[in-house]
Each structure stands twice: as structure tokens, then as C-alpha cells.
Write a protein that holds these residues in place. Structure first.
Motif, PDB file in Angstrom:
ATOM      1  N   GLY A  99     -21.429 -12.554 -16.219  1.00  0.00           N
ATOM      2  CA  GLY A  99     -22.104 -12.418 -15.113  1.00  0.00           C
ATOM      3  C   GLY A  99     -22.029 -13.634 -14.255  1.00  0.00           C
ATOM      4  O   GLY A  99     -21.862 -13.836 -13.061  1.00  0.00           O
ATOM      5  N   VAL A 100     -22.015 -14.930 -14.867  1.00  0.00           N
ATOM      6  CA  VAL A 100     -21.962 -16.213 -14.158  1.00  0.00           C
ATOM      7  C   VAL A 100     -20.731 -16.432 -13.599  1.00  0.00           C
ATOM      8  O   VAL A 100     -20.718 -16.851 -12.443  1.00  0.00           O
ATOM      9  N   VAL A 101     -19.501 -15.997 -14.226  1.00  0.00           N
ATOM     10  CA  VAL A 101     -18.326 -16.158 -13.842  1.00  0.00           C
ATOM     11  C   VAL A 101     -18.155 -15.174 -12.651  1.00  0.00           C
ATOM     12  O   VAL A 101     -17.372 -15.639 -11.501  1.00  0.00           O
ATOM     13  N   MET A 102     -18.320 -13.903 -12.899  1.00  0.00           N
ATOM     14  CA  MET A 102     -18.230 -13.056 -11.595  1.00  0.00           C
ATOM     15  C   MET A 102     -18.853 -13.517 -10.556  1.00  0.00           C
ATOM     16  O   MET A 102     -18.610 -12.978  -9.215  1.00  0.00           O
ATOM     17  N   GLU A 103     -19.975 -14.042 -10.478  1.00  0.00           N
ATOM     18  CA  GLU A 103     -20.947 -14.577  -9.145  1.00  0.00           C
ATOM     19  C   GLU A 103     -19.785 -15.508  -8.486  1.00  0.00           C
ATOM     20  O   GLU A 103     -20.084 -15.756  -7.317  1.00  0.00           O
ATOM     21  N   ARG A 104     -19.197 -16.123  -9.095  1.00  0.00           N
ATOM     22  CA  ARG A 104     -18.245 -17.006  -8.607  1.00  0.00           C
ATOM     23  C   ARG A 104     -16.806 -16.505  -8.028  1.00  0.00           C
ATOM     24  O   ARG A 104     -16.265 -17.392  -7.292  1.00  0.00           O
ATOM     25  N   VAL A 105     -16.418 -15.215  -8.352  1.00  0.00           N
ATOM     26  CA  VAL A 105     -15.351 -14.651  -8.003  1.00  0.00           C
ATOM     27  C   VAL A 105     -15.572 -14.437  -6.451  1.00  0.00           C
ATOM     28  O   VAL A 105     -16.549 -13.667  -6.050  1.00  0.00           O
ATOM     29  N   PRO A 106     -14.653 -15.041  -5.627  1.00  0.00           N
ATOM     30  CA  PRO A 106     -14.844 -14.668  -3.939  1.00  0.00           C
ATOM     31  C   PRO A 106     -14.665 -13.146  -3.940  1.00  0.00           C
ATOM     32  O   PRO A 106     -13.846 -12.345  -4.528  1.00  0.00           O
ATOM     33  N   ASP A 107     -15.448 -12.771  -3.061  1.00  0.00           N
ATOM     34  CA  ASP A 107     -15.422 -11.011  -2.404  1.00  0.00           C
ATOM     35  C   ASP A 107     -14.077 -10.721  -1.898  1.00  0.00           C
ATOM     36  O   ASP A 107     -13.802  -9.877  -1.700  1.00  0.00           O
ATOM     37  N   PHE A 108     -13.290 -11.918  -1.523  1.00  0.00           N
ATOM     38  CA  PHE A 108     -12.076 -11.546  -0.749  1.00  0.00           C
ATOM     39  C   PHE A 108     -10.937 -11.307  -1.701  1.00  0.00           C
ATOM     40  O   PHE A 108      -9.953 -10.774  -0.967  1.00  0.00           O
ATOM     41  N   ILE A 109     -10.851 -11.435  -2.917  1.00  0.00           N
ATOM     42  CA  ILE A 109      -9.902 -11.120  -3.858  1.00  0.00           C
ATOM     43  C   ILE A 109      -9.679  -9.513  -3.814  1.00  0.00           C
ATOM     44  O   ILE A 109      -8.187  -9.263  -3.766  1.00  0.00           O
ATOM     45  N   PRO A 110     -10.509  -8.829  -3.940  1.00  0.00           N
ATOM     46  CA  PRO A 110      -9.934  -7.359  -3.779  1.00  0.00           C
ATOM     47  C   PRO A 110      -9.215  -6.897  -2.399  1.00  0.00           C
ATOM     48  O   PRO A 110      -8.175  -6.324  -2.356  1.00  0.00           O
ATOM     49  N   LEU A 111      -9.466  -7.734  -1.355  1.00  0.00           N
ATOM     50  CA  LEU A 111      -9.052  -7.544   0.009  1.00  0.00           C
ATOM     51  C   LEU A 111      -7.512  -8.017  -0.203  1.00  0.00           C
ATOM     52  O   LEU A 111      -6.387  -7.371  -0.004  1.00  0.00           O
ATOM     53  N   TRP A 112      -7.261  -9.256  -0.988  1.00  0.00           N
ATOM     54  CA  TRP A 112      -5.834  -9.888  -1.179  1.00  0.00           C
ATOM     55  C   TRP A 112      -5.208  -8.593  -2.033  1.00  0.00           C
ATOM     56  O   TRP A 112      -3.803  -8.650  -1.956  1.00  0.00           O
ATOM     57  N   VAL A 113      -5.817  -8.021  -2.986  1.00  0.00           N
ATOM     58  CA  VAL A 113      -4.895  -6.946  -3.916  1.00  0.00           C
ATOM     59  C   VAL A 113      -4.636  -5.869  -2.904  1.00  0.00           C
ATOM     60  O   VAL A 113      -3.562  -5.465  -3.211  1.00  0.00           O
ATOM     61  N   LEU A 114      -5.425  -5.510  -2.169  1.00  0.00           N
ATOM     62  CA  LEU A 114      -4.895  -4.307  -1.109  1.00  0.00           C
ATOM     63  C   LEU A 114      -3.793  -4.997  -0.131  1.00  0.00           C
ATOM     64  O   LEU A 114      -2.690  -4.027  -0.144  1.00  0.00           O
ATOM     65  N   VAL A 115      -3.900  -6.090   0.218  1.00  0.00           N
ATOM     66  CA  VAL A 115      -2.847  -6.464   1.214  1.00  0.00           C
ATOM     67  C   VAL A 115      -1.352  -6.820   0.607  1.00  0.00           C
ATOM     68  O   VAL A 115      -0.434  -6.207   1.074  1.00  0.00           O
ATOM     69  N   LEU A 116      -1.283  -7.209  -0.653  1.00  0.00           N
ATOM     70  CA  LEU A 116      -0.177  -7.610  -1.571  1.00  0.00           C
ATOM     71  C   LEU A 116       0.138  -6.279  -2.198  1.00  0.00           C
ATOM     72  O   LEU A 116       1.559  -6.026  -2.305  1.00  0.00           O
ATOM     73  N   GLY A 117      -0.589  -5.219  -2.502  1.00  0.00           N
ATOM     74  CA  GLY A 117      -0.162  -4.086  -3.085  1.00  0.00           C
ATOM     75  C   GLY A 117       0.541  -3.280  -1.937  1.00  0.00           C
ATOM     76  O   GLY A 117       1.516  -2.480  -2.062  1.00  0.00           O
ATOM     77  N   GLY A 118       0.146  -3.572  -0.456  1.00  0.00           N
ATOM     78  CA  GLY A 118       0.474  -2.693   0.607  1.00  0.00           C
ATOM     79  C   GLY A 118       1.874  -3.322   0.984  1.00  0.00           C
ATOM     80  O   GLY A 118       2.947  -2.539   1.212  1.00  0.00           O
ATOM     81  N   ILE A 119       2.068  -4.421   0.807  1.00  0.00           N
ATOM     82  CA  ILE A 119       3.413  -5.112   0.888  1.00  0.00           C
ATOM     83  C   ILE A 119       4.491  -4.812  -0.062  1.00  0.00           C
ATOM     84  O   ILE A 119       5.530  -4.292   0.424  1.00  0.00           O
ATOM     85  N   TYR A 120       4.016  -4.757  -1.099  1.00  0.00           N
ATOM     86  CA  TYR A 120       4.796  -4.330  -2.278  1.00  0.00           C
ATOM     87  C   TYR A 120       5.361  -2.816  -2.172  1.00  0.00           C
ATOM     88  O   TYR A 120       6.421  -2.671  -2.268  1.00  0.00           O
ATOM     89  N   TRP A 121       4.402  -2.041  -1.453  1.00  0.00           N
ATOM     90  CA  TRP A 121       4.781  -0.769  -1.513  1.00  0.00           C
ATOM     91  C   TRP A 121       5.578  -0.358  -0.190  1.00  0.00           C
ATOM     92  O   TRP A 121       6.421   0.380  -0.528  1.00  0.00           O
ATOM     93  N   LEU A 122       5.383  -1.327   0.762  1.00  0.00           N
ATOM     94  CA  LEU A 122       6.463  -0.941   1.933  1.00  0.00           C
ATOM     95  C   LEU A 122       7.990  -1.608   1.693  1.00  0.00           C
ATOM     96  O   LEU A 122       8.726  -1.035   2.023  1.00  0.00           O
ATOM     97  N   ALA A 123       7.676  -2.607   0.837  1.00  0.00           N
ATOM     98  CA  ALA A 123       9.156  -3.269   0.255  1.00  0.00           C
ATOM     99  C   ALA A 123       9.746  -2.106  -0.224  1.00  0.00           C
ATOM    100  O   ALA A 123      11.046  -2.013  -0.153  1.00  0.00           O
ATOM    101  N   HIS A 124       9.110  -1.563  -1.453  1.00  0.00           N
ATOM    102  CA  HIS A 124       9.939  -0.512  -2.014  1.00  0.00           C
ATOM    103  C   HIS A 124      10.163   0.935  -1.096  1.00  0.00           C
ATOM    104  O   HIS A 124      11.163   1.550  -1.456  1.00  0.00           O
ATOM    105  N   ARG A 125       9.379   1.095  -0.347  1.00  0.00           N
ATOM    106  CA  ARG A 125       9.563   2.258   0.548  1.00  0.00           C
ATOM    107  C   ARG A 125      10.825   2.088   1.375  1.00  0.00           C
ATOM    108  O   ARG A 125      11.722   3.240   1.593  1.00  0.00           O
ATOM    109  N   LYS A 126      10.906   0.987   1.904  1.00  0.00           N
ATOM    110  CA  LYS A 126      12.171   0.575   2.701  1.00  0.00           C
ATOM    111  C   LYS A 126      13.471   0.834   1.685  1.00  0.00           C
ATOM    112  O   LYS A 126      14.448   1.263   2.245  1.00  0.00           O
TER     113      LYS A 126
END
Length: 73
Positions: free
Chosen positions: A30-57
């Protein structure tokens, strides 16, 4: 996980109570998870989208090449 055994847990390689302590493990996580920034899930979505677009091309280019050469997939 629940483990029943007549063999001491130390022989399986599990830590002893002395190494873990009396504090419950979820309190540590719980102590560790409190320190994980909230924007990490956003970066997962952004990088996943970039990966998908690259392979879609690549898929689109492959399909266009097949059409250009008259082949059907």
C-alpha cells in the motif's frame, strides 16, 4: 496462497516470520502504490496506441502489396 505441509516452510525457501516481521504484507505494498504516479496508466495507453498504429501500418502495407501484385489473402 495457502500451503499445508509437514515440512517447515524455511525448507521450501519461504522467509521466516523474523525476516518478514509482524506487519502484514499488504501494508507494505500500500505504501508503494501510494507513491506510484497516477499518470502511468495514461502512458501505458499512449505507448500501447503507438505500438498498435505502427503494426497496423505494417499490416496495411502488406495488404496493399498483395493487392498490387494481384494476390488475394
Amino acid at each position: 496462497m495457502f500451503l499445508l505441509s509437514s515440512v517447515p516452510f524455511e525448507q521450501f525457501g519461504y522467509p521466516t516470520i523474523a525476516k518478514i516481521g509482524e506487519k502484514a504484507l499488504p501494508e507494505y505494498t500500500g505504501v508503494v502504490m501510494e507513491r506510484v504516479p497516477d499518470f502511468i496508466p495514461l502512458w501505458v495507453l499512449v505507448l500501447g496506441g503507438i505500438y498498435w498504429l505502427a503494426h497496423r501500418k505494417e499490416e496495411v502495407a502488406e495488404a496493399e502489396a498483395m493487392e498490387k501484385h494481384g494476390g488475394a489473402a
